[in-house]
Design a protein around this motif. Sequence first.
Motif, mmCIF file in Angstrom:
data_model
loop_
_atom_site.group_PDB
_atom_site.id
_atom_site.type_symbol
_atom_site.label_atom_id
_atom_site.label_comp_id
_atom_site.label_asym_id
_atom_site.label_seq_id
_atom_site.Cartn_x
_atom_site.Cartn_y
_atom_site.Cartn_z
ATOM 1 N N GLY A 46 0.811 -1.206 0.000
ATOM 2 C CA GLY A 46 0.000 0.000 0.000
ATOM 3 C C GLY A 46 0.843 1.254 0.000
ATOM 4 O O GLY A 46 2.064 1.220 -0.183
ATOM 5 N N SER A 47 0.172 2.368 0.217
ATOM 6 C CA SER A 47 0.849 3.666 0.266
ATOM 7 C C SER A 47 0.220 4.518 1.358
ATOM 8 O O SER A 47 -0.947 4.344 1.704
ATOM 9 C CB SER A 47 0.754 4.381 -1.089
ATOM 10 N N GLU A 48 1.031 5.410 1.902
ATOM 11 C CA GLU A 48 0.565 6.351 2.922
ATOM 12 C C GLU A 48 1.017 7.743 2.528
ATOM 13 O O GLU A 48 2.076 7.915 1.915
ATOM 14 C CB GLU A 48 1.151 5.996 4.295
ATOM 15 N N LYS A 49 0.224 8.723 2.891
ATOM 16 C CA LYS A 49 0.579 10.112 2.616
ATOM 17 C C LYS A 49 0.333 10.943 3.870
ATOM 18 O O LYS A 49 -0.720 10.833 4.484
ATOM 19 C CB LYS A 49 -0.251 10.661 1.458
ATOM 20 N N MET A 50 1.332 11.728 4.250
ATOM 21 C CA MET A 50 1.207 12.632 5.400
ATOM 22 C C MET A 50 1.334 14.067 4.915
ATOM 23 O O MET A 50 2.221 14.377 4.122
ATOM 24 C CB MET A 50 2.287 12.343 6.443
ATOM 25 N N GLU A 51 0.430 14.918 5.397
ATOM 26 C CA GLU A 51 0.463 16.343 5.067
ATOM 27 C C GLU A 51 0.515 17.126 6.375
ATOM 28 O O GLU A 51 -0.515 17.357 7.009
ATOM 29 C CB GLU A 51 -0.779 16.735 4.279
ATOM 30 N N PRO A 52 1.726 17.530 6.805
ATOM 31 C CA PRO A 52 1.847 18.286 8.055
ATOM 32 C C PRO A 52 1.189 19.664 7.946
ATOM 33 O O PRO A 52 1.028 20.217 6.856
ATOM 34 C CB PRO A 52 3.353 18.434 8.249
ATOM 35 N N ALA A 53 0.835 20.217 9.084
ATOM 36 C CA ALA A 53 0.173 21.524 9.127
ATOM 37 C C ALA A 53 1.058 22.614 8.530
ATOM 38 O O ALA A 53 0.564 23.579 7.953
ATOM 39 C CB ALA A 53 -0.194 21.875 10.568
ATOM 40 N N GLY A 54 2.367 22.464 8.634
ATOM 41 C CA GLY A 54 3.289 23.485 8.123
ATOM 42 C C GLY A 54 3.458 23.460 6.616
ATOM 43 O O GLY A 54 4.140 24.310 6.056
ATOM 44 N N GLY A 55 2.851 22.505 5.923
ATOM 45 C CA GLY A 55 2.964 22.429 4.467
ATOM 46 C C GLY A 55 3.838 21.274 4.029
ATOM 47 O O GLY A 55 4.545 20.659 4.824
ATOM 48 N N GLY A 56 3.793 20.975 2.757
ATOM 49 C CA GLY A 56 4.549 19.866 2.193
ATOM 50 C C GLY A 56 3.795 18.563 2.392
ATOM 51 O O GLY A 56 2.716 18.521 2.973
ATOM 52 N N GLU A 57 4.397 17.487 1.897
ATOM 53 C CA GLU A 57 3.814 16.168 2.089
ATOM 54 C C GLU A 57 4.897 15.105 2.005
ATOM 55 O O GLU A 57 5.954 15.323 1.409
ATOM 56 C CB GLU A 57 2.708 15.877 1.079
ATOM 57 N N MET A 58 4.626 13.973 2.650
ATOM 58 C CA MET A 58 5.537 12.846 2.602
ATOM 59 C C MET A 58 4.749 11.617 2.189
ATOM 60 O O MET A 58 3.707 11.317 2.786
ATOM 61 C CB MET A 58 6.176 12.608 3.973
ATOM 62 N N LYS A 59 5.230 10.913 1.170
ATOM 63 C CA LYS A 59 4.581 9.689 0.711
ATOM 64 C C LYS A 59 5.491 8.509 1.014
ATOM 65 O O LYS A 59 6.716 8.620 0.890
ATOM 66 C CB LYS A 59 4.300 9.752 -0.785
ATOM 67 N N SER A 60 4.892 7.393 1.397
ATOM 68 C CA SER A 60 5.677 6.196 1.679
ATOM 69 C C SER A 60 4.952 4.967 1.154
ATOM 70 O O SER A 60 3.746 5.002 0.916
ATOM 71 C CB SER A 60 5.956 6.063 3.171
ATOM 72 N N LYS A 61 5.719 3.880 0.991
ATOM 73 C CA LYS A 61 5.162 2.616 0.521
ATOM 74 C C LYS A 61 5.250 1.593 1.644
ATOM 75 O O LYS A 61 6.216 1.568 2.398
ATOM 76 C CB LYS A 61 5.921 2.126 -0.715
ATOM 77 N N THR A 62 4.223 0.745 1.725
ATOM 78 C CA THR A 62 4.171 -0.253 2.785
ATOM 79 C C THR A 62 4.054 -1.655 2.192
ATOM 80 O O THR A 62 3.604 -1.832 1.057
ATOM 81 C CB THR A 62 2.972 0.001 3.721
#
Length: 196
Positions: free
Chosen positions: A119-135
């Motif tokens: 699968g995949s996960e996506k994080m969007e912090p309040a300060g902006g930007g995003e991080m995507k990861s694979k599981t």
Amino acid sequence: MKKVLFSAVALIAFGFVNAQEKSNGGFSKGDVFASGAVGFGSSKTGDAKSSSFTFAPAVGYFVTENIAAGARLGFGSASEDDGTGEDKMSSFGLEAFARYYYTPASQFSVFGELAIGMGSEKMEPAGGGEMKSKTFGVNAGVGVSYFLNSNFAIEAGWAGLGYNSNDNGGNGADKTSDFGLNVDLSSVNFGLVYKF
């Protein structure tokens, strides 16, 4: 008049009980089933609040009297706000599973399950930007199903032993891997099954 009314009620009750006994459900070779689990929650402490939602539909097919194979999708979202901004997370996954049912033709049956997924996960912090990861994960567990009638059953499952990994976005980031036996029964999930 009372005797006639009592006899009619007894006859209807007997017919209902007899119909329930004949349609107690169970699985057999060639059966197709669809199931799904839904979870949600929220909490608030002062200005901090969080919420989560998960949805996991699945479909399976009995290839033999005792063995079913299938696929499961997983969708999830969560948010956390500590009063200064909101962090958002979302996930998507696909699993293939195989189950062995010990008494598939019965109204109540115990099963063992082995599932392999990615699968995949996506994080969007309040300060902006995003991080995507694979599981990736391989998990084994047990479950029970109980037929309410000939088509509908309730199901409870627990994944007890597993290996899971997350690449944490790649690009040189350290990969997270865990392997273990989970004996915490708070991870039991419940779902509804429909047999076609």
